[in-house]
Design an enzyme around this catalytic site. Structure first.
Site, PDB file in Angstrom:
ATOM      1  N   SER A  97       0.837  -1.201   0.000  1.00 34.71           N
ATOM      2  CA  SER A  97       0.000   0.000   0.000  1.00 34.71           C
ATOM      3  C   SER A  97       0.875   1.255   0.000  1.00 34.71           C
ATOM      4  O   SER A  97       2.066   1.192   0.318  1.00 34.71           O
ATOM      5  CB  SER A  97      -0.864  -0.033   1.283  1.00 34.71           C
ATOM      6  OG  SER A  97      -1.538   1.175   1.498  1.00 34.71           O
ATOM      7  N   THR A 112      -1.901   8.535   1.155  1.00 37.74           N
ATOM      8  CA  THR A 112      -1.927   7.067   1.300  1.00 37.74           C
ATOM      9  C   THR A 112      -3.053   6.709   2.270  1.00 37.74           C
ATOM     10  O   THR A 112      -3.807   7.580   2.715  1.00 37.74           O
ATOM     11  CB  THR A 112      -0.600   6.539   1.895  1.00 37.74           C
ATOM     12  OG1 THR A 112      -0.533   6.951   3.265  1.00 37.74           O
ATOM     13  CG2 THR A 112       0.617   7.064   1.148  1.00 37.74           C
ATOM     14  N   TYR A 140       3.545   7.904  17.821  1.00 36.56           N
ATOM     15  CA  TYR A 140       4.127   7.915  16.467  1.00 36.56           C
ATOM     16  C   TYR A 140       5.404   8.752  16.438  1.00 36.56           C
ATOM     17  O   TYR A 140       6.435   8.318  15.920  1.00 36.56           O
ATOM     18  CB  TYR A 140       3.079   8.465  15.504  1.00 36.56           C
ATOM     19  CG  TYR A 140       3.459   8.438  14.040  1.00 36.56           C
ATOM     20  CD1 TYR A 140       3.594   7.234  13.353  1.00 36.56           C
ATOM     21  CD2 TYR A 140       3.643   9.623  13.324  1.00 36.56           C
ATOM     22  CE1 TYR A 140       3.910   7.213  11.997  1.00 36.56           C
ATOM     23  CE2 TYR A 140       3.963   9.610  11.972  1.00 36.56           C
ATOM     24  CZ  TYR A 140       4.097   8.404  11.312  1.00 36.56           C
ATOM     25  OH  TYR A 140       4.414   8.388   9.977  1.00 36.56           O
ATOM     26  N   LYS A 189       9.221   7.462  15.656  1.00 36.28           N
ATOM     27  CA  LYS A 189       9.977   8.021  14.525  1.00 36.28           C
ATOM     28  C   LYS A 189      11.238   8.746  15.021  1.00 36.28           C
ATOM     29  O   LYS A 189      12.287   8.645  14.390  1.00 36.28           O
ATOM     30  CB  LYS A 189       9.084   8.954  13.695  1.00 36.28           C
ATOM     31  CG  LYS A 189       7.901   8.247  13.008  1.00 36.28           C
ATOM     32  CD  LYS A 189       8.344   7.254  11.938  1.00 36.28           C
ATOM     33  CE  LYS A 189       7.179   6.725  11.121  1.00 36.28           C
ATOM     34  NZ  LYS A 189       7.591   5.723  10.111  1.00 36.28           N
ATOM     35  N   SER A 238       9.563  10.269   9.256  1.00 31.38           N
ATOM     36  CA  SER A 238       8.463  11.216   9.066  1.00 31.38           C
ATOM     37  C   SER A 238       8.949  12.594   9.533  1.00 31.38           C
ATOM     38  O   SER A 238       9.922  12.678  10.289  1.00 31.38           O
ATOM     39  CB  SER A 238       7.279  10.785   9.935  1.00 31.38           C
ATOM     40  OG  SER A 238       6.306  11.803  10.035  1.00 31.38           O
TER      41      SER A 238
HETATM   42  N1  LIG Z   1       1.475   9.021   4.310  1.00 30.98           N
HETATM   43  C1  LIG Z   1       2.119   9.923   4.985  1.00 30.98           C
HETATM   44  O1  LIG Z   1       1.709  11.107   5.016  1.00 30.98           O
HETATM   45  C2  LIG Z   1       3.394   9.578   5.713  1.00 30.98           C
HETATM   46  C3  LIG Z   1       4.155  10.633   6.227  1.00 30.98           C
HETATM   47  C4  LIG Z   1       5.337  10.334   6.895  1.00 30.98           C
HETATM   48  C5  LIG Z   1       5.741   9.023   7.042  1.00 30.98           C
HETATM   49  N2  LIG Z   1       4.988   8.012   6.537  1.00 30.98           N
HETATM   50  C6  LIG Z   1       5.464   6.639   6.741  1.00 30.98           C
HETATM   51  O2  LIG Z   1       5.457   5.938   5.514  1.00 30.98           O
HETATM   52  C7  LIG Z   1       5.385   4.539   5.787  1.00 30.98           C
HETATM   53  C8  LIG Z   1       4.349   3.923   4.863  1.00 30.98           C
HETATM   54  O3  LIG Z   1       3.069   4.422   5.203  1.00 30.98           O
HETATM   55  P1  LIG Z   1       1.971   4.817   4.113  1.00 30.98           P
HETATM   56  O4  LIG Z   1       1.730   6.249   4.229  1.00 30.98           O
HETATM   57  O5  LIG Z   1       2.301   4.234   2.811  1.00 30.98           O
HETATM   58  O6  LIG Z   1       0.686   4.103   4.769  1.00 30.98           O
HETATM   59  P2  LIG Z   1      -0.198   2.852   4.337  1.00 30.98           P
HETATM   60  O7  LIG Z   1      -0.753   3.048   2.975  1.00 30.98           O
HETATM   61  O8  LIG Z   1      -1.144   2.624   5.459  1.00 30.98           O
HETATM   62  O9  LIG Z   1       0.851   1.641   4.272  1.00 30.98           O
HETATM   63  C9  LIG Z   1       1.363   1.069   5.433  1.00 30.98           C
HETATM   64  C10 LIG Z   1       2.056  -0.236   5.069  1.00 30.98           C
HETATM   65  O10 LIG Z   1       2.593  -0.823   6.262  1.00 30.98           O
HETATM   66  C11 LIG Z   1       2.186  -2.192   6.339  1.00 30.98           C
HETATM   67  N3  LIG Z   1       2.019  -2.594   7.731  1.00 30.98           N
HETATM   68  C12 LIG Z   1       1.289  -1.980   8.705  1.00 30.98           C
HETATM   69  N4  LIG Z   1       1.340  -2.701   9.843  1.00 30.98           N
HETATM   70  C13 LIG Z   1       2.130  -3.788   9.585  1.00 30.98           C
HETATM   71  C14 LIG Z   1       2.551  -4.909  10.328  1.00 30.98           C
HETATM   72  N5  LIG Z   1       2.173  -5.107  11.624  1.00 30.98           N
HETATM   73  N6  LIG Z   1       3.334  -5.832   9.744  1.00 30.98           N
HETATM   74  C15 LIG Z   1       3.727  -5.687   8.458  1.00 30.98           C
HETATM   75  N7  LIG Z   1       3.365  -4.649   7.681  1.00 30.98           N
HETATM   76  C16 LIG Z   1       2.569  -3.722   8.244  1.00 30.98           C
HETATM   77  C17 LIG Z   1       0.869  -2.257   5.561  1.00 30.98           C
HETATM   78  O11 LIG Z   1       0.677  -3.565   5.015  1.00 30.98           O
HETATM   79  P3  LIG Z   1      -0.323  -4.701   5.520  1.00 30.98           P
HETATM   80  O12 LIG Z   1      -1.556  -4.049   6.030  1.00 30.98           O
HETATM   81  O13 LIG Z   1      -0.531  -5.548   4.295  1.00 30.98           O
HETATM   82  O14 LIG Z   1       0.443  -5.449   6.583  1.00 30.98           O
HETATM   83  C18 LIG Z   1       1.126  -1.265   4.439  1.00 30.98           C
HETATM   84  O15 LIG Z   1       1.778  -1.902   3.363  1.00 30.98           O
HETATM   85  C19 LIG Z   1       5.080   4.420   7.269  1.00 30.98           C
HETATM   86  O16 LIG Z   1       6.259   4.102   7.982  1.00 30.98           O
HETATM   87  C20 LIG Z   1       4.602   5.799   7.662  1.00 30.98           C
HETATM   88  O17 LIG Z   1       4.830   6.099   9.009  1.00 30.98           O
HETATM   89  C21 LIG Z   1       3.823   8.260   5.881  1.00 30.98           C
END
Ligand SMILES: NC(=O)c1ccc[n+]([C@@H]2O[C@H](COP(=O)([O-])OP(=O)(O)OC[C@H]3O[C@@H](n4cnc5c(N)ncnc54)[C@H](OP(=O)(O)O)[C@@H]3O)[C@@H](O)[C@H]2O)c1
Length: 266
Positions: free
Chosen positions: A16, A189, A154, A158, A141
């Site tokens: 995702s 996302t 969170y 981080k 982040s």
């Molecule tokens: N979107 C933002 O604005 C943003 C900003 C700063 C940082 N980030 C960071 O970017 C990273 C990716 O997040 P995203 O925004 O792409 O969110 P997302 O679409 O919710 O994706 C999160 C991913 O993490 C996996 N995941 C969650 N819990 C898990 C677990 N217990 N075991 C294995 N996999 C797990 C999910 O896969 P499954 O559900 O299939 O396990 C999914 O593939 C994260 O570290 C997040 O903190 C995001």
């Protein structure tokens, strides 16, 4: 030949959002991929969408299941016989005041967003040492640099990543092992859909800031550019306010505190 051509890259959270976008972009650049997360069906969907799916393999993993992370590392290593780049990306966010957030949520976010990264790194590091090189990419982040209301678990996880991976970077600098920490701002996302409220239930809403965030595909382009350049740390996003907040936090932290305290819900 680009930096990623033929490289073997293990991506967690590849089902995702940012992880999925990285997988698609890396496959298009000729990388061989190991995709991990909990949901095999979603990983298979991403695999199918990749350029040359034969070069993309799946190793399911639950980052909360610490007992299996050593075996999962061996499984990921066995897919192509080695790993060049590990992208630590899988994670969950959190929304809730400290006073309303259970210890279970505080610990769960730390387990997934911090300890699983440490554990996978510990298992993979001997391989990088033996091969004489490797690259750890860590998706932190903006919350890894500053703390705002409603994000205690969170932001703590981080921030911890920066401490751990800054130390590791220094330790392995002369061993041809690189560490790049990415600090994304708002990226569009499912992150807020899956974010935990104080009682552990998911927020299940997209949220205005995320809905207006940088598309994940564009974030992937910025991330891959920073990684290929061997940056130690890089902000990724489109929001000048986020960049300004990082700057203000460095040069006038008291001012940033005055600004962020206005975000406490009335
Ligand atoms: N979107 C933002 O604005 C943003 C900003 C700063 C940082 N980030 C960071 O970017 C990273 C990716 O997040 P995203 O925004 O792409 O969110 P997302 O679409 O919710 O994706 C999160 C991913 O993490 C996996 N995941 C969650 N819990 C898990 C677990 N217990 N075991 C294995 N996999 C797990 C999910 O896969 P499954 O559900 O299939 O396990 C999914 O593939 C994260 O570290 C997040 O903190 C995001």
């Amino acid at each position: 030949m680009g930096y990623y051509t033929n490289k073997v890259i293990w991506i967690t959270g590849a089902s995702s959002g940012i992880g999925e976008a990285l997988a698609l972009a890396l496959a298009a650049q000729g990388a061989r991929l190991v995709l991990s997360s909990r949901r095999a069906d979603e990983l298979a969907r991403v695999q199918k969408a990749c350029t040359n799916p034969n070069n993309v393999k799946i190793v399911t993993v639950d980052l909360l299941d610490t007992v299996v992370l050593g075996a999962k590392t061996s499984e990921a290593l066995a897919v192509f016989g080695h790993i060049d780049i590990m992208v630590h990306n899988g994670g969950i966010s959190q929304r809730g005041l400290v006073a309303e957030t259970s210890m279970q949520v505080q610990r769960k976010v730390m387990e997934v967003d911090y300890f699983s990264y440490v554990e996978l790194t510990n298992h993979l590091l001997p391989h990088f040492m033996q091969r004489g090189g490797g690259h750890f990419v860590v998706i932190s982040s903006v919350m890894g640099k500053i703390g705002t209301p409603m994000r205690s678990a969170y932001a703590a996880a981080k921030h911890a990543l920066h401490g751990f991976f800054d130390c590791l970077r220094a330790e392995v600098f002369n061993k041809n092992i690189l560490v790049t920490v990415i600090t994304p701002g708002y990226i569009r996302t499912n992150v807020t859909m899956n974010a935990l409220k104080g009682d552990g239930t998911p927020v299940a809403e997209l949220g205005h800031n995320i809905a207006n965030g940088l598309p994940a595909g564009k974030a992937a382009v910025q991330i891959l550019k920073a990684v290929a350049a061997g940056k130690f740390e890089a902000y990724v996003g489109k929001n000048s306010t986020e960049k300004l907040a990082l700057l203000v936090n460095r040069i006038a932290p008291n001012l940033l505190q005055k600004i962020v305290r206005k975000q406490v819900p009335k």
